[in-house]
Design a protein around this motif. Structure first.
Motif, PDB file in Angstrom:
ATOM      1  N   GLN A  46       0.620  -1.315  -0.136  1.00 19.16           N
ATOM      2  CA  GLN A  46       0.139  -0.076  -0.259  1.00 19.16           C
ATOM      3  C   GLN A  46       0.643   1.440   0.150  1.00 19.16           C
ATOM      4  O   GLN A  46       0.880   2.124  -0.927  1.00 19.16           O
ATOM      5  N   ALA A  47       1.614   1.121   0.595  1.00 23.24           N
ATOM      6  CA  ALA A  47       3.184   2.635   0.785  1.00 23.24           C
ATOM      7  C   ALA A  47       3.871   2.609  -0.312  1.00 23.24           C
ATOM      8  O   ALA A  47       3.757   3.748  -1.200  1.00 23.24           O
ATOM      9  N   GLN A  48       4.153   1.677  -1.140  1.00 28.50           N
ATOM     10  CA  GLN A  48       5.233   1.842  -2.277  1.00 28.50           C
ATOM     11  C   GLN A  48       4.000   2.377  -3.339  1.00 28.50           C
ATOM     12  O   GLN A  48       3.775   2.894  -4.216  1.00 28.50           O
ATOM     13  N   MET A  49       2.111   1.735  -3.698  1.00 31.35           N
ATOM     14  CA  MET A  49       1.231   2.625  -4.017  1.00 31.35           C
ATOM     15  C   MET A  49       1.642   3.807  -3.818  1.00 31.35           C
ATOM     16  O   MET A  49       1.372   4.701  -5.448  1.00 31.35           O
ATOM     17  N   GLN A  50       0.861   3.784  -3.040  1.00 31.42           N
ATOM     18  CA  GLN A  50       0.938   5.823  -2.368  1.00 31.42           C
ATOM     19  C   GLN A  50       2.216   6.343  -2.770  1.00 31.42           C
ATOM     20  O   GLN A  50       1.875   7.575  -2.770  1.00 31.42           O
ATOM     21  N   LEU A  51       3.523   6.090  -2.796  1.00 30.67           N
ATOM     22  CA  LEU A  51       4.266   6.816  -2.457  1.00 30.67           C
ATOM     23  C   LEU A  51       4.909   7.017  -3.845  1.00 30.67           C
ATOM     24  O   LEU A  51       5.407   7.812  -4.449  1.00 30.67           O
ATOM     25  N   ASN A  52       5.257   6.027  -4.739  1.00 32.48           N
ATOM     26  CA  ASN A  52       5.200   5.836  -5.909  1.00 32.48           C
ATOM     27  C   ASN A  52       4.922   6.818  -6.891  1.00 32.48           C
ATOM     28  O   ASN A  52       4.163   6.420  -7.202  1.00 32.48           O
ATOM     29  N   GLY A  53       5.627   7.922  -7.220  1.00 35.87           N
ATOM     30  CA  GLY A  53       5.200   8.738  -8.610  1.00 35.87           C
ATOM     31  C   GLY A  53       4.848  10.124  -7.563  1.00 35.87           C
ATOM     32  O   GLY A  53       4.414  11.118  -8.435  1.00 35.87           O
ATOM     33  N   LEU A  54       4.572  10.037  -6.723  1.00 37.44           N
ATOM     34  CA  LEU A  54       4.070  11.467  -5.511  1.00 37.44           C
ATOM     35  C   LEU A  54       4.906  13.005  -5.407  1.00 37.44           C
ATOM     36  O   LEU A  54       7.029  12.354  -5.366  1.00 37.44           O
ATOM     37  N   ARG A  55       4.440  13.681  -5.726  1.00 30.50           N
ATOM     38  CA  ARG A  55       5.477  14.685  -6.157  1.00 30.50           C
ATOM     39  C   ARG A  55       5.772  15.472  -4.030  1.00 30.50           C
ATOM     40  O   ARG A  55       4.510  15.875  -3.717  1.00 30.50           O
ATOM     41  N   PHE A  56       6.621  14.861  -3.937  1.00 32.86           N
ATOM     42  CA  PHE A  56       7.435  15.958  -2.709  1.00 32.86           C
ATOM     43  C   PHE A  56       7.856  17.284  -2.549  1.00 32.86           C
ATOM     44  O   PHE A  56       9.238  17.038  -2.981  1.00 32.86           O
ATOM     45  N   LEU A  57       7.884  18.091  -2.300  1.00 33.23           N
ATOM     46  CA  LEU A  57       8.770  19.289  -2.488  1.00 33.23           C
ATOM     47  C   LEU A  57       9.499  19.467  -3.933  1.00 33.23           C
ATOM     48  O   LEU A  57      10.355  19.812  -3.879  1.00 33.23           O
ATOM     49  N   GLY A  58       8.650  19.389  -4.828  1.00 36.85           N
ATOM     50  CA  GLY A  58       9.686  19.858  -5.827  1.00 36.85           C
ATOM     51  C   GLY A  58      10.481  18.171  -6.276  1.00 36.85           C
ATOM     52  O   GLY A  58      10.582  18.870  -7.933  1.00 36.85           O
ATOM     53  N   LYS A  59      10.246  17.004  -6.353  1.00 37.25           N
ATOM     54  CA  LYS A  59      11.040  16.133  -6.818  1.00 37.25           C
ATOM     55  C   LYS A  59       9.593  15.660  -6.603  1.00 37.25           C
ATOM     56  O   LYS A  59       8.786  14.628  -6.042  1.00 37.25           O
ATOM     57  N   VAL A  60       9.710  14.304  -7.951  1.00 44.19           N
ATOM     58  CA  VAL A  60       8.615  12.829  -7.470  1.00 44.19           C
ATOM     59  C   VAL A  60       9.273  11.697  -7.378  1.00 44.19           C
ATOM     60  O   VAL A  60      10.581  11.177  -7.891  1.00 44.19           O
ATOM     61  N   LEU A  61       9.022  10.944  -6.434  1.00 48.64           N
ATOM     62  CA  LEU A  61       9.485  10.394  -6.363  1.00 48.64           C
ATOM     63  C   LEU A  61       9.407   8.268  -5.807  1.00 48.64           C
ATOM     64  O   LEU A  61       8.573   8.429  -7.124  1.00 48.64           O
ATOM     65  N   SER A  62      10.517   8.195  -6.428  1.00 50.17           N
ATOM     66  CA  SER A  62      10.512   6.783  -6.725  1.00 50.17           C
ATOM     67  C   SER A  62      10.948   5.385  -5.858  1.00 50.17           C
ATOM     68  O   SER A  62      11.425   5.421  -5.025  1.00 50.17           O
ATOM     69  N   VAL A  63       9.698   4.228  -5.620  1.00 52.51           N
ATOM     70  CA  VAL A  63       9.988   3.685  -4.802  1.00 52.51           C
ATOM     71  C   VAL A  63       9.965   2.588  -5.206  1.00 52.51           C
ATOM     72  O   VAL A  63       8.927   1.809  -6.133  1.00 52.51           O
ATOM     73  N   GLU A  64      10.485   1.349  -4.807  1.00 51.90           N
ATOM     74  CA  GLU A  64      11.075   0.087  -5.291  1.00 51.90           C
ATOM     75  C   GLU A  64      11.333  -0.341  -3.889  1.00 51.90           C
ATOM     76  O   GLU A  64      11.865  -0.086  -2.966  1.00 51.90           O
ATOM     77  N   ARG A  65      10.780  -1.921  -4.433  1.00 53.29           N
ATOM     78  CA  ARG A  65      11.617  -3.081  -3.132  1.00 53.29           C
ATOM     79  C   ARG A  65      13.047  -3.010  -3.048  1.00 53.29           C
ATOM     80  O   ARG A  65      13.035  -3.016  -4.072  1.00 53.29           O
ATOM     81  N   ALA A  66      13.103  -3.015  -1.501  1.00 52.25           N
ATOM     82  CA  ALA A  66      14.726  -3.733  -1.705  1.00 52.25           C
ATOM     83  C   ALA A  66      14.684  -4.941  -1.491  1.00 52.25           C
ATOM     84  O   ALA A  66      14.507  -5.709  -0.336  1.00 52.25           O
TER      85      ALA A  66
END
Length: 121
Positions: free
Chosen positions: A72-92
């Motif tokens: 759920q966190a990965q779906m919500q955070l991936n691609g989210l614009r945060f303070l001018g940056k677009v987050l990229s989220v992947e499994r470690a």
């Protein structure tokens, strides 16, 4: 009012086995760890480990207690614009032989996709 520390980590072997870690990339510069911990705790994170040097600069490893929370966190955070940056989220990946092989395959597939995208532009 006393509060338990946020970054207590897994308490037993079963918690460690169920732990799912996400790598969040492209964070804005110089966000304090306590701020990151507060932000990601809203998504169910159990611990946050920021990286500050090398290729993982502006990245953070975030641990979750189970698969559904991490997904759920990965779906919500991936691609989210945060303070001018677009987050990229992947499994470690976990450091074992099976995951090393899967990581190599994923890198090969990713490289082929990037080459195809570059060629098509």
């Amino acid at each position: 009012m006393a509060t338990a520390p946020f970054d207590s980590g897994p308490q037993n072997k079963q918690e460690t086995e169920n732990l799912v870690t996400l790598l969040i990339k492209h964070l804005p510069d110089a966000i304090p760890q306590d701020t990151l911990s507060r932000i990601f705790s809203h998504y169910g994170a159990s611990s946050v480990r920021p990286c500050s040097a090398g290729r993982l600069r502006n990245c953070v490893f975030v641990d979750f207690g189970n698969e559904p929370l991490a997904s759920q966190a990965q779906m919500q955070l991936n691609g989210l614009r945060f303070l001018g940056k677009v987050l990229s989220v992947e499994r470690a990946s976990k450091p074992n032989e099976e995951n090393k092989h899967k990581h190599f395959e994923a890198q090969s597939i990713s490289s082929m996709k990037e080459a195809a995208v570059t060629r098509n532009q």
